[in-house]
Design a protein around this motif. Structure first.
Motif, mmCIF file in Angstrom:
data_model
loop_
_atom_site.group_PDB
_atom_site.id
_atom_site.type_symbol
_atom_site.label_atom_id
_atom_site.label_comp_id
_atom_site.label_asym_id
_atom_site.label_seq_id
_atom_site.Cartn_x
_atom_site.Cartn_y
_atom_site.Cartn_z
ATOM 1 N N ASP A 356 0.838 -1.213 0.000
ATOM 2 C CA ASP A 356 0.000 0.000 0.000
ATOM 3 C C ASP A 356 0.868 1.257 0.000
ATOM 4 O O ASP A 356 0.574 2.234 -0.705
ATOM 5 C CB ASP A 356 -0.910 0.004 1.234
ATOM 6 C CG ASP A 356 -1.972 -1.079 1.173
ATOM 7 O OD1 ASP A 356 -2.245 -1.566 0.055
ATOM 8 O OD2 ASP A 356 -2.508 -1.447 2.236
ATOM 9 N N LYS A 359 2.516 1.763 -3.508
ATOM 10 C CA LYS A 359 1.571 2.288 -4.502
ATOM 11 C C LYS A 359 1.336 3.783 -4.306
ATOM 12 O O LYS A 359 1.321 4.554 -5.273
ATOM 13 C CB LYS A 359 0.248 1.533 -4.407
ATOM 14 C CG LYS A 359 0.278 0.140 -4.999
ATOM 15 C CD LYS A 359 -1.113 -0.490 -4.971
ATOM 16 C CE LYS A 359 -1.144 -1.823 -5.687
ATOM 17 N NZ LYS A 359 -2.499 -2.416 -5.725
ATOM 18 N N GLU A 501 -5.961 1.451 -4.594
ATOM 19 C CA GLU A 501 -7.368 1.089 -4.659
ATOM 20 C C GLU A 501 -8.232 2.150 -4.011
ATOM 21 O O GLU A 501 -7.885 2.700 -2.976
ATOM 22 C CB GLU A 501 -7.587 -0.257 -3.954
ATOM 23 C CG GLU A 501 -6.890 -1.433 -4.633
ATOM 24 C CD GLU A 501 -7.134 -2.734 -3.888
ATOM 25 O OE1 GLU A 501 -7.991 -2.734 -2.994
ATOM 26 O OE2 GLU A 501 -6.448 -3.714 -4.207
#
Length: 506
Positions: A356, A359, A501
């Motif tokens: 995470d 990203k 996301e």
């Protein structure tokens, strides 16, 4: 021709292979003699599927379509070695900036090798080399060539050895070289980072820094011995990556810890800057001379003679520093800090999952690169172009650091696309920096009474003019370079790999 390498006894391997009615015949050989395995520090020869072996009888290049040999010569830069079939073959493989060096030593034996049928007819002929580096390891290498009419036999042997390769009995030349060097073939001149998606960002940062410290320290002997300029370059790259982790992994370390690490690594890097600048100038000497009209060349030649003398002094200063107790003590402290990690102060992002976190960092930096680049036109100040170069470098570092999380092959494709833009921006920056440095040199000469001062200053003036024009040419290419990078395919790949996301489409 078929070249075979084996970490064990190649004779046994061939005898064990399912060759049907074929069998192996081996002569008694020529006894044993000493050998030295030559390669660059980062194994450029072995990576090309070749082994370079130095014996009293000559310089032998094993692998490829045929074994090559020429007169004995001590390792050096390829351009400085005697002409011959071996150096000719290596000229397109070994970087002109890398010197050959002895990477392993031991004893070798050579035997004539034949593959015969049950009627004792020879189908294949070759030479078996057995290279033994003692505790490091031993390998066998053979090149088999079919006699006329026996190409099918060669195919049969290839198939049998392919089956053996599946059992780990046959390897590549890089693996053979690594065995003789006593190193992991995947790590020759490189570092490997193992990273999982759910590990903490704090651990990922520490692992990267630890690996880069190892990489930096591996260059120290080469810097001191002054084997080639790439040792210092790789040393600086490793430390620059360390500083990039500290700066780019925001929130992994607390502010005080970040400031302390930046200062400590920055102090080490500062010792290397002038020597690296002089190396770059001297590497470019012939190109610079070719850039200016003939009338300016005597002055440029004398300028480079000055640079060469300055380089000797700077190398002596850096070597003394690297050999000092103060340097060794500081590096030992830093290594311990990242080995143990308990003394490192964590920041608010330290416990975030690496995937995470990666990203978020990469996507943010990618979008910043695109925003800056899309705003560049003919009227954009040079400072904005320089900013784009810096942001591209940060993006590339992040992608390289976190490549294990996303698939090395996929990330390499994107880095390849980015590199073309970086090359353009790097040239633009180099021309800018070189002009400024040359102007500083001219200013330093202004009050000098040395007899060559006017001639050198004139040469500098001519070279600065040429470099300015080169910079303008690179400046004009920036928009086109970014357009090539900013293709729909590349955009889609970045979104697929790095977009966090839940983030809104932008």
């Amino acid at each position: 021709m078929l070249t075979i390498t084996s970490g064990g006894d190649l004779r046994t391997l061939l005898q064990d292979a399912d060759l049907g009615k074929l069998h192996l015949a081996l002569d008694e050989g020529e006894g044993t003699s000493a050998f030295a395995l030559l390669d660059t520090f980062d194994a450029q020869v072995a990576a090309a599927g070749l082994l370079l072996v130095l014996t009293d009888a000559g310089l032998h290049l094993l692998g490829g379509t045929e074994a090559l040999v020429q007169e004995r010569a001590e390792p050096d830069f390829i351009a400085q070695m005697p002409a011959g079939p071996v150096t000719k073959r290596l000229s397109g493989i070994v970087s002109p900036l890398r010197t050959l060096m002895t990477v392993a030593e031991g004893t070798l034996s050579r035997h004539g090798l034949r593959v015969l049928d049950d009627n004792e007819k020879t189908h294949l002929r070759g030479t078996l080399w057995v290279l033994d580096a003692g505790k490091a390891g031993a390998v066998s290498v053979s090149a088999l060539t079919p006699l006329r009419g026996y190409d099918k036999t060669l195919g049969k042997v290839k198939a049998a050895l392919s089956a053996a390769a599946g059992k780990g009995k046959v390897g590549t030349m890089l693996e053979a070289s690594a065995a003789l060097r006593g190193e992991d073939p995947a790590l020759i001149g490189k570092t490997r980072i193992v990273m999982s998606a759910d590990e903490k960002a704090f651990k990922a940062a520490n692992d990267i820094i630890r690996a880069q410290l190892v990489a930096a320290r591996r260059q120290e002997d080469g810097i001191g011995a002054d084997l080639d300029s790439e040792f210092l370059h790789e040393y600086r790259v490793a430390l620059r990556r360390v500083r990039s982790v500290i700066s780019l992994f925001k929130g992994v370390y607390d502010e005080k810890q970040t400031a302390d690490l930046k200062a400590r690594f920055g102090a080490i890097m500062a010792r290397t800057g002038r020597l690296r600048d002089l190396d770059v100038y001297l590497i470019e000497r012939d190109r610079y001379l070719a850039l200016v009209p003939e009338g300016f060349r005597p002055g440029i030649g004398k300028l480079f003679d000055m640079f060469a003398a300055q380089r000797d002094l700077e190398h002596a200063k850096l070597t003394a520093y690297l050999d000092s107790k103060a340097y060794e003590k500081e590096m030992a402290r830093l290594e311990k800090l990242f080995d143990k990690t308990k003394a490192l102060s964590k920041g608010p992002e330290a416990n975030r999952h690496a995937l995470d976190y990666a990203k978020a960092l990469i996507w943010k930096r990618y979008r910043k690169v695109c925003k800056i680049a899309r705003g560049i036109d003919e009227a954009t100040p040079d400072e904005q172009v320089h900013e784009l170069r810096i942001e591209c470098k940060k993006l590339r570092y992040l992608m390289e650091f976190f490549a294990p999380l996303f698939g090395d092959a996929e990330v390499r494709k994107l880095i390849k696309a980015l590199k073309k833009l970086q090359d353009n921006l790097g040239n633009f920056n180099d021309y800018s920096v070189q002009q400024a440095a040359l102007q500083e040199q001219a200013d330093a000469l202004a009050g000098s009474s040395e007899p060559d001062t006017v001639e050198i200053a004139t040469g500098i003036g001519g070279l600065v003019t040429v470099l300015h024009n080169k910079q303008l040419e690179e400046r004009a290419r920036v928009t086109a370079s970014f357009a090539a990078f900013d293709s729909e395919e590349t955009q889609a790949q970045f979104r697929t790999l790095f977009k966090p996301e839940g983030e809104a489409k932008k």
